[in-house]
Design a protein around this motif. Structure first.
Motif, mmCIF file in Angstrom:
data_model
loop_
_atom_site.group_PDB
_atom_site.id
_atom_site.type_symbol
_atom_site.label_atom_id
_atom_site.label_comp_id
_atom_site.label_asym_id
_atom_site.label_seq_id
_atom_site.Cartn_x
_atom_site.Cartn_y
_atom_site.Cartn_z
ATOM 1 N N SER A 17 0.818 -1.205 0.000
ATOM 2 C CA SER A 17 0.000 0.000 0.000
ATOM 3 C C SER A 17 0.847 1.248 0.000
ATOM 4 O O SER A 17 0.548 2.222 -0.671
ATOM 5 C CB SER A 17 -0.916 -0.011 1.232
ATOM 6 O OG SER A 17 -1.573 1.213 1.377
ATOM 7 N N VAL A 18 1.934 1.241 0.778
ATOM 8 C CA VAL A 18 2.759 2.429 0.925
ATOM 9 C C VAL A 18 3.624 2.680 -0.288
ATOM 10 O O VAL A 18 3.764 3.797 -0.763
ATOM 11 C CB VAL A 18 3.658 2.304 2.181
ATOM 12 C CG1 VAL A 18 4.630 3.455 2.249
ATOM 13 C CG2 VAL A 18 2.780 2.269 3.421
ATOM 14 N N PHE A 19 4.205 1.626 -0.848
ATOM 15 C CA PHE A 19 5.222 1.806 -1.866
ATOM 16 C C PHE A 19 4.716 1.673 -3.298
ATOM 17 O O PHE A 19 5.430 2.000 -4.234
ATOM 18 C CB PHE A 19 6.366 0.809 -1.636
ATOM 19 C CG PHE A 19 7.103 1.054 -0.358
ATOM 20 C CD1 PHE A 19 8.068 2.036 -0.277
ATOM 21 C CD2 PHE A 19 6.800 0.333 0.788
ATOM 22 C CE1 PHE A 19 8.728 2.285 0.899
ATOM 23 C CE2 PHE A 19 7.464 0.578 1.965
ATOM 24 C CZ PHE A 19 8.431 1.561 2.016
ATOM 25 N N ALA A 100 -1.396 3.996 6.570
ATOM 26 C CA ALA A 100 -1.552 2.563 6.321
ATOM 27 C C ALA A 100 -1.515 1.762 7.619
ATOM 28 O O ALA A 100 -2.320 0.847 7.824
ATOM 29 C CB ALA A 100 -0.461 2.082 5.368
ATOM 30 N N LEU A 101 -0.591 2.109 8.515
ATOM 31 C CA LEU A 101 -0.492 1.402 9.794
ATOM 32 C C LEU A 101 -1.720 1.660 10.663
ATOM 33 O O LEU A 101 -2.262 0.741 11.289
ATOM 34 C CB LEU A 101 0.769 1.840 10.533
ATOM 35 C CG LEU A 101 2.103 1.292 10.021
ATOM 36 C CD1 LEU A 101 3.265 1.948 10.753
ATOM 37 C CD2 LEU A 101 2.163 -0.221 10.194
ATOM 38 N N ALA A 102 -2.150 2.912 10.709
ATOM 39 C CA ALA A 102 -3.305 3.257 11.535
ATOM 40 C C ALA A 102 -4.571 2.581 11.019
ATOM 41 O O ALA A 102 -5.394 2.108 11.804
ATOM 42 C CB ALA A 102 -3.494 4.774 11.554
ATOM 43 N N LYS A 103 -4.710 2.531 9.710
ATOM 44 C CA LYS A 103 -5.890 1.893 9.120
ATOM 45 C C LYS A 103 -5.883 0.393 9.371
ATOM 46 O O LYS A 103 -6.910 -0.211 9.673
ATOM 47 C CB LYS A 103 -5.929 2.185 7.617
ATOM 48 C CG LYS A 103 -7.188 1.685 6.925
ATOM 49 C CD LYS A 103 -7.203 2.118 5.469
ATOM 50 C CE LYS A 103 -8.488 1.661 4.780
ATOM 51 N NZ LYS A 103 -8.517 2.089 3.358
ATOM 52 N N HIS A 135 -3.376 14.479 2.134
ATOM 53 C CA HIS A 135 -2.644 13.211 2.024
ATOM 54 C C HIS A 135 -3.164 12.178 3.021
ATOM 55 O O HIS A 135 -3.239 10.982 2.690
ATOM 56 C CB HIS A 135 -1.149 13.452 2.225
ATOM 57 C CG HIS A 135 -0.456 14.009 1.028
ATOM 58 N ND1 HIS A 135 -0.118 13.240 -0.068
ATOM 59 C CD2 HIS A 135 -0.054 15.273 0.723
ATOM 60 C CE1 HIS A 135 0.469 13.986 -0.987
ATOM 61 N NE2 HIS A 135 0.516 15.231 -0.525
ATOM 62 N N LEU A 136 -3.539 12.607 4.209
ATOM 63 C CA LEU A 136 -4.093 11.656 5.180
ATOM 64 C C LEU A 136 -5.490 11.201 4.758
ATOM 65 O O LEU A 136 -5.847 10.031 4.949
ATOM 66 C CB LEU A 136 -4.131 12.274 6.576
ATOM 67 C CG LEU A 136 -2.782 12.368 7.292
ATOM 68 C CD1 LEU A 136 -2.933 13.101 8.621
ATOM 69 C CD2 LEU A 136 -2.187 10.981 7.527
ATOM 70 N N SER A 137 -6.264 12.108 4.178
ATOM 71 C CA SER A 137 -7.592 11.707 3.701
ATOM 72 C C SER A 137 -7.479 10.724 2.547
ATOM 73 O O SER A 137 -8.302 9.814 2.407
ATOM 74 C CB SER A 137 -8.400 12.930 3.265
ATOM 75 O OG SER A 137 -7.812 13.556 2.128
ATOM 76 N N GLU A 138 -6.429 10.869 1.740
ATOM 77 C CA GLU A 138 -6.178 9.910 0.666
ATOM 78 C C GLU A 138 -5.870 8.531 1.232
ATOM 79 O O GLU A 138 -6.137 7.512 0.597
ATOM 80 C CB GLU A 138 -5.014 10.381 -0.209
ATOM 81 C CG GLU A 138 -5.353 11.510 -1.163
ATOM 82 C CD GLU A 138 -6.308 11.066 -2.255
ATOM 83 O OE1 GLU A 138 -5.898 10.276 -3.135
ATOM 84 O OE2 GLU A 138 -7.481 11.508 -2.217
#
Length: 202
Positions: A17-19, A100-103, A135-138
């Motif tokens: 997800s991150v990369f 990604a980690l928080a979600k 960016h966080l909402s994305e």
């Protein structure tokens, strides 16, 4: 208390997800600076005979599996130190990672914006805040806390440590960009920050 600096890989789904959206190829290997105590080994038993035999039994590891460890991180801190109103690549990477980690693990996010200048001297400060929110909402987050620590004349590392301590943070996530740009002194991280720090490579 020992400081551990070791390569650590995120769970596959978070790494993807991150990369996957990065504009350049980034290594999924992350550096973790943690103040966890290293597991100790039991003393070895040596027996001298015609054939030298050495027996050594290691104590069972006290380190918990990575996936289980991340589930304990319920309060994540994202420091934003660069002045780019649209966020630097390193800050974008850190923002995507914390989201990604928080979600994945149901954690709360707190952003702390740090600058040595006062707010009225930062012409594009509101634009930067809007970029952080976007960016966080994305990443799937509409609700999070944003703190502003501006013009205090305190080292960013000390401010991060103070916020992490006062708000009982479980994990601080930032890019190595902050270290390379001299905004953060890596040698002071273990001294000022009371919780593990996840440093993302550039």
């Amino acid at each position: 208390m020992a400081v551990v600096h070791c390569p650590l890989a995120l769970p596959p789904e978070i790494t993807e997800s991150v990369f996957s959206s990065a504009s350049s190829v980034l290594s999924p290997t992350l550096s973790v600076l943690s103040t966890h105590t290293l597991p100790k080994l039991k003393s070895c038993n040596f027996s001298i005979s015609p054939k030298l035999r050495v027996k050594c039994k290691a104590q069972e590891s006290e380190v918990r599996p990575l996936a289980y460890t991340f589930t304990e991180y319920k309060h994540l801190l994202l420091p934003v130190i660069d002045r780019n109103p649209y966020l630097s690549e390193g800050t974008k990477q850190a923002t995507a990672t914390v989201a990604a980690l928080a979600k994945k693990y149901g954690a709360e996010i707190t952003v702390v914006v740090i600058d040595e200048k006062e707010k009225d001297k930062l012409s594009e400060h509101e634009t930067q805040l809007a970029s952080i929110r976007w960016h966080l909402s994305e990443g799937g987050f509409q609700e999070f806390k944003i703190l502003e620590r501006l013009g205090e004349g305190i080292k960013p590392t000390a401010i991060i440590g103070e916020v992490a301590d006062e708000m009982n943070m479980d994990l601080v996530i930032m890019s190595m960009e902050a270290v390379h740009s001299k905004h953060v002194d890596a040698n002071l991280l273990a001294e000022f920050i009371p919780c593990p720090v996840l440093l993302l490579p550039l």
